[in-house]
Design an enzyme around this catalytic site. Structure first.
Site, mmCIF file in Angstrom:
data_model
loop_
_atom_site.group_PDB
_atom_site.id
_atom_site.type_symbol
_atom_site.label_atom_id
_atom_site.label_comp_id
_atom_site.label_asym_id
_atom_site.label_seq_id
_atom_site.Cartn_x
_atom_site.Cartn_y
_atom_site.Cartn_z
ATOM 1 N N TYR A 124 5.693 3.184 34.059
ATOM 2 C CA TYR A 124 5.636 2.031 33.159
ATOM 3 C C TYR A 124 6.546 0.892 33.612
ATOM 4 C CZ TYR A 124 2.951 4.802 29.809
ATOM 5 O OH TYR A 124 1.995 5.553 29.213
ATOM 6 N N LYS A 171 6.878 17.526 36.038
ATOM 7 C CA LYS A 171 5.852 18.011 36.966
ATOM 8 C C LYS A 171 6.508 18.064 38.350
ATOM 9 C CE LYS A 171 1.521 19.130 37.717
ATOM 10 N NZ LYS A 171 0.763 20.213 37.083
ATOM 11 N N ASP A 204 1.780 20.179 31.892
ATOM 12 C CA ASP A 204 0.463 20.699 31.488
ATOM 13 C C ASP A 204 0.601 21.981 30.684
ATOM 14 O OD1 ASP A 204 1.467 21.626 33.873
ATOM 15 O OD2 ASP A 204 -0.421 21.627 34.973
ATOM 16 N N ASP A 228 4.914 9.344 26.413
ATOM 17 C CA ASP A 228 3.926 8.552 25.680
ATOM 18 C C ASP A 228 2.757 9.438 25.253
ATOM 19 O OD1 ASP A 228 2.595 6.435 24.613
ATOM 20 O OD2 ASP A 228 2.087 5.474 26.505
ATOM 21 N N ASP A 232 2.025 11.386 21.171
ATOM 22 C CA ASP A 232 0.822 11.242 20.342
ATOM 23 C C ASP A 232 0.166 12.606 20.101
ATOM 24 O OD1 ASP A 232 1.273 8.535 20.244
ATOM 25 O OD2 ASP A 232 -0.768 7.970 20.780
#
Ligand code: NAI
Length: 334
Positions: A124, A171, A204, A228, A232
């Site tokens: 970002y 990750k 994951d 982010d 959600d």
């Protein structure tokens, strides 16, 4: 002590939910003066910019802001106001507590976790360019300074709120350098907080575990992009974006407390929006201002109204207006 708070009602349902929340906060007897500002699409019409300078000065002066959802104008050259605010004020920590509220339909019960998301870098950072036609490059920036700062925030939060565990999400098996640095910083920080358990999950696998047994998570520490997405996902575990609060926090006590849902143009202006998300963000704001008694009173009143189930907004299965819902909470404040 009187508080001066910057208020950004925002667009769409923003002014409706903000009005409701201001009404409830003032009904607790808080000595408060609001400094109102427009931002986003509405500010573009009046100020020629989506993020007016006097708004930023107001937040810098007051240190605290309450913000409704903002519509970012569509088109080249308009960066998101939310991203702009975070950058301009160095709001490096995004805090999203997620827990079940009574009478809010959800797939899970017993969810009680906190997302701590790094807010300033990662993919970002906005560093993208066309290498040659048909090939673009987007840079993932992870620094030791920002990773250490957010790790410290997560462990401090855990310590101050009696949380038992911090889980760093990464990750690093694939992005060995960037995510590797992020978890290195988290590991190093964990050594200073021996009373808090520390563990790590690959992003994951963490998503799978979240939708199978979310109650196993406590404080989750994530770089920007995973944060982010996962925040959600976590909102979805307890009923969606309409019932979870958020705060963007910086150094020296600067905080922007916001609803994370959008401007809901489909129901705007019809007095049927649910103000719960912004109200919960205002509760976080009151705790930040050390007004815990008022925060507790609002939580008790909101819980009562939700449990009673007679004055719920349409998204919660009721027929009540925004105004009626907030009035019921004010009456329940006692
Ligand atoms: P949205 O969150 O506005 O709406 C999605 C659905 O949820 C709609 O059916 C809406 O009616 C419902 N909804 C959202 N909040 C609600 C509430 N408080 N009470 C009852 N129902 C509610 O998402 P959408 O449609 O993708 O975005 C609309 C606009 O909002 C866009 O301009 C977008 O840029 C902006 N937006 C702003 C955000 C912010 O400022 N934090 C975040 C997300 C979107």
């Amino acid at each position: 002590m009187p508080h001066t708070i910057t208020l950004i009602p925002g667009d769409g349902i923003g002014p409706e939910v903000t009005r409701a929340v201001v009404h409830i906060v003032e009904a607790t007897g808080l000595d408060v003066r609001w400094e109102g500002f427009t931002a986003g699409a509405s500010a573009l019409e009046t100020h020629g910019t989506t993020l007016p300078g006097d708004l930023l000065e107001s937040i810098q002066r007051n240190k605290v802001a309450l913000k409704g959802p903002i519509a970012t104008p569509i088109g080249e050259g308009f960066t998101s106001v939310n991203v702009g605010l975070r950058k301009a004020l160095d709001l490096y920590a995004n805090l999203r507590p997620v827990w079940n509220l009574p009478s809010v339909p959800s797939r899970f019960t017993g969810v009680d976790l906190v997302i701590v998301r790094e807010n300033t870098e990662d993919l970002y950072a906005g560093l993208e360019h066309v290498v040659v036609p048909g090939v673009v490059e987007s840079l993932k920036i992870i620094t030791e300074a920002a990773s250490t700062r957010i790790a410290r925030f997560a462990f401090e939060y855990a310590r101050r709120h009696g949380r038992k565990q911090v889980t760093a999400i990464h990750k690093a098996n694939i992005m060995k350098l960037s995510d590797g640095l992020f978890i290195d910083c988290a590991r190093r920080m964990s050594k200073q907080y021996t009373e808090v358990q520390y563990d790590e999950r690959i992003v994951d696998a963490a998503c799978m575990h979240l939708v199978m047994r979310p109650e196993q998570f406590d404080v989750m520490l994530l770089p920007n992009l995973y944060g982010d997405i996962v925040s959600d996902l976590c909102a979805g575990l307890v009923g969606g974006l309409g019932v979870v609060p958020a705060a963007n926090l910086g150094e020296r006590g600067v905080g922007v407390f916001e609803a994370v849902h959008g401007t809901a143009p489909d129901i705007a202006g019809r007095d049927r929006a649910n103000p719960t998300a912004l109200l919960l963000s205002a509760v976080l704001m009151l705790r930040h201002l050390r007004e815990d008694d008022r925060a507790d009173r609002i939580m008790r009143a909101l819980t009562f109204v939700l449990q009673q189930g007679q004055t719920l907004t349409p998204d919660l299965g009721g027929k009540a207006s925004t105004t009626a819902f907030s009035q019921a909470i004010v009456e329940a404040l006692g």
